[in-house]
Design a protein around this motif. Sequence first.
Motif, short mmCIF file in Angstrom:
data_model
loop_
_atom_site.label_atom_id
_atom_site.label_comp_id
_atom_site.label_asym_id
_atom_site.label_seq_id
_atom_site.Cartn_x
_atom_site.Cartn_y
_atom_site.Cartn_z
N GLY A 22 0.31 -2.67 3.82
CA GLY A 22 1.39 -1.81 4.33
C GLY A 22 1.79 -0.72 3.36
N GLY A 23 1.09 -0.63 2.21
CA GLY A 23 1.49 0.37 1.20
C GLY A 23 0.88 1.73 1.42
N ALA A 24 -0.33 1.75 2.00
CA ALA A 24 -1.04 3.03 2.18
C ALA A 24 -1.42 3.17 3.65
CB ALA A 24 -2.29 3.05 1.29
N GLY A 25 -2.20 4.21 3.94
CA GLY A 25 -2.74 4.39 5.28
C GLY A 25 -1.69 4.56 6.36
N LEU A 26 -2.03 4.03 7.54
CA LEU A 26 -1.20 4.27 8.72
C LEU A 26 0.27 3.93 8.51
CD1 LEU A 26 -3.15 3.02 11.87
CD2 LEU A 26 -2.44 5.34 11.31
N GLN A 27 0.51 2.77 7.88
CA GLN A 27 1.92 2.38 7.76
C GLN A 27 2.69 3.31 6.83
OE1 GLN A 27 2.80 -1.77 7.30
NE2 GLN A 27 4.83 -1.34 6.47
N ALA A 28 2.04 3.72 5.72
CA ALA A 28 2.70 4.66 4.81
C ALA A 28 2.99 5.97 5.55
CB ALA A 28 1.82 4.93 3.59
N ASP A 29 2.03 6.41 6.36
CA ASP A 29 2.22 7.66 7.11
C ASP A 29 3.39 7.54 8.09
OD1 ASP A 29 0.02 8.66 5.79
OD2 ASP A 29 -1.33 8.51 7.50
N ILE A 30 3.41 6.44 8.83
CA ILE A 30 4.46 6.27 9.84
C ILE A 30 5.84 6.24 9.17
CG2 ILE A 30 5.42 4.66 11.55
CD1 ILE A 30 2.45 3.85 12.16
N ASN A 47 -10.49 -0.05 9.73
CA ASN A 47 -9.75 -1.23 9.31
C ASN A 47 -10.21 -1.55 7.88
OD1 ASN A 47 -8.03 -3.38 9.49
ND2 ASN A 47 -8.97 -4.22 11.34
N THR A 48 -9.35 -2.10 7.07
CA THR A 48 -9.74 -2.38 5.68
C THR A 48 -9.31 -3.78 5.27
OG1 THR A 48 -7.69 -1.69 4.55
CG2 THR A 48 -9.27 0.05 5.10
N VAL A 49 -9.97 -4.30 4.24
CA VAL A 49 -9.54 -5.52 3.56
C VAL A 49 -9.13 -5.08 2.17
CG1 VAL A 49 -10.20 -7.80 2.72
CG2 VAL A 49 -11.21 -6.91 4.84
N GLN A 50 -7.88 -5.27 1.81
CA GLN A 50 -7.46 -4.86 0.47
C GLN A 50 -6.18 -5.55 0.06
OE1 GLN A 50 -6.09 -0.65 0.11
NE2 GLN A 50 -6.57 -0.47 2.28
N ASP A 51 -5.93 -5.54 -1.26
CA ASP A 51 -4.62 -5.94 -1.78
C ASP A 51 -4.01 -4.68 -2.42
OD1 ASP A 51 -5.81 -5.64 -4.26
OD2 ASP A 51 -6.08 -7.80 -4.57
N THR A 52 -2.96 -4.84 -3.16
CA THR A 52 -2.30 -3.64 -3.70
C THR A 52 -3.07 -3.03 -4.87
OG1 THR A 52 -0.91 -4.97 -5.16
CG2 THR A 52 0.00 -4.40 -2.99
N HIS A 53 -4.15 -3.72 -5.34
CA HIS A 53 -4.92 -3.20 -6.49
C HIS A 53 -6.21 -2.52 -6.06
CE1 HIS A 53 -2.16 -5.41 -9.02
NE2 HIS A 53 -2.36 -6.47 -8.26
N LEU A 114 -11.25 8.88 -0.33
CA LEU A 114 -12.65 8.58 -0.65
C LEU A 114 -12.79 7.19 -1.24
CD1 LEU A 114 -13.61 12.02 -2.27
CD2 LEU A 114 -13.98 11.28 0.09
N ALA A 115 -11.75 6.73 -1.97
CA ALA A 115 -11.83 5.43 -2.63
C ALA A 115 -10.42 4.85 -2.75
CB ALA A 115 -12.44 5.58 -4.02
N ALA A 116 -10.35 3.53 -2.87
CA ALA A 116 -9.07 2.88 -3.13
C ALA A 116 -8.68 3.14 -4.59
CB ALA A 116 -9.19 1.38 -2.87
N PHE A 207 1.27 2.49 -8.61
CA PHE A 207 1.77 2.72 -7.25
C PHE A 207 0.60 2.87 -6.28
CE2 PHE A 207 4.99 4.02 -10.21
CZ PHE A 207 6.11 3.39 -9.71
N HIS A 208 0.78 2.32 -5.11
CA HIS A 208 -0.27 2.29 -4.10
C HIS A 208 0.22 3.10 -2.91
CE1 HIS A 208 -3.29 0.58 -1.48
NE2 HIS A 208 -2.41 -0.06 -0.76
N GLY A 209 -0.61 4.02 -2.43
CA GLY A 209 -0.24 4.76 -1.22
C GLY A 209 0.55 6.04 -1.46
N THR A 210 0.58 6.50 -2.70
CA THR A 210 1.38 7.71 -3.00
C THR A 210 0.80 8.94 -2.32
OG1 THR A 210 0.13 7.95 -5.04
CG2 THR A 210 2.27 6.88 -5.21
N GLY A 211 -0.55 9.03 -2.30
CA GLY A 211 -1.18 10.21 -1.70
C GLY A 211 -0.89 10.31 -0.21
N CYS A 212 -0.99 9.17 0.48
CA CYS A 212 -0.71 9.15 1.93
C CYS A 212 0.73 9.57 2.17
CB CYS A 212 -0.88 7.74 2.51
SG CYS A 212 -2.38 6.90 2.06
N THR A 213 1.64 9.01 1.37
CA THR A 213 3.07 9.25 1.59
C THR A 213 3.41 10.73 1.39
OG1 THR A 213 3.55 7.00 0.93
CG2 THR A 213 5.38 8.56 0.84
#
Length: 233
Positions: A22-30, A47-53, A114-116, A207-213
């Motif tokens: 929920g830190g990056a991607g669609l949820q961060a955008d919404i 769809n992705t498999v990831q943790d905050t790292h 391009l990358a996590a 911090f995770h998802g800063t670019g999306c936000t």
Amino acid sequence: MILHARQTVPRILVFAGLDPTGGAGLQADIEALSSMGCHSCPVMTANTVQDTHNASRFEPCEPELLREQVHALLADFTPDAVKIGMLAGTRSAHFVNDVLAELPHMPVVLDPVLAAGGGTSLGAADLSKAIHSLLPRLSLITPNQAEAERLTGLAEPDQQAKALCDGGCDHVLITGGDASTEQVINRLYTADGLVNEYSWERLPGHFHGTGCTLAAATTGLLAQGESLEDAVF
Ligand code: PLP
């Protein structure tokens, strides 16, 4: 929230991947768009498999499904802006290019995923080339320093920005969250060169998802008529 004919809230067509943290991607955008007073119309590209790292796997969504989803939306209403995040594969990038041809004259912001943050790839090997084909339709592209280098093959930010503007993009914001400088410095360019520098104190931690936000919040402000120089700040 369902908006009918009397629209009061800008609607943003969002192409992005699903990050279950929920830190990056669609949820961060919404969340970012909502905080800017906008309504998101989310189209999931992967769809992705990831943790905050870091991420360990991604699966692009079937472009035919994306096509059906977007056609249903566009038959119903015209969005006010488009935000593009993770594209994952070249087929979805080409599909998004087709969609943009149907939506002229509206802000389009692309955050090239391009990358996590942990380094695992979130895109096909030839995704950079497909992203270049989208440049002529972009109001703004927001690579961090590593992404700007990967997209252009160049080491120097002024040259990276010039290469992206030469590809047809209106503005380039090279963000400095991934740099090792004491301050975070984001640099905004047009084809004429550097327009502005924005700097902030670097907060401790990862911090995770800063670019999306940042890219989503900027899209929301552009949709509301803010100037690009103000919207990126
Ligand atoms: N996962 C998805 C779906 C994303 O869109 C992004 C965004 O850029 C990331 C992961 C990477 O986020 P970060 O680089 O902040 O870890």
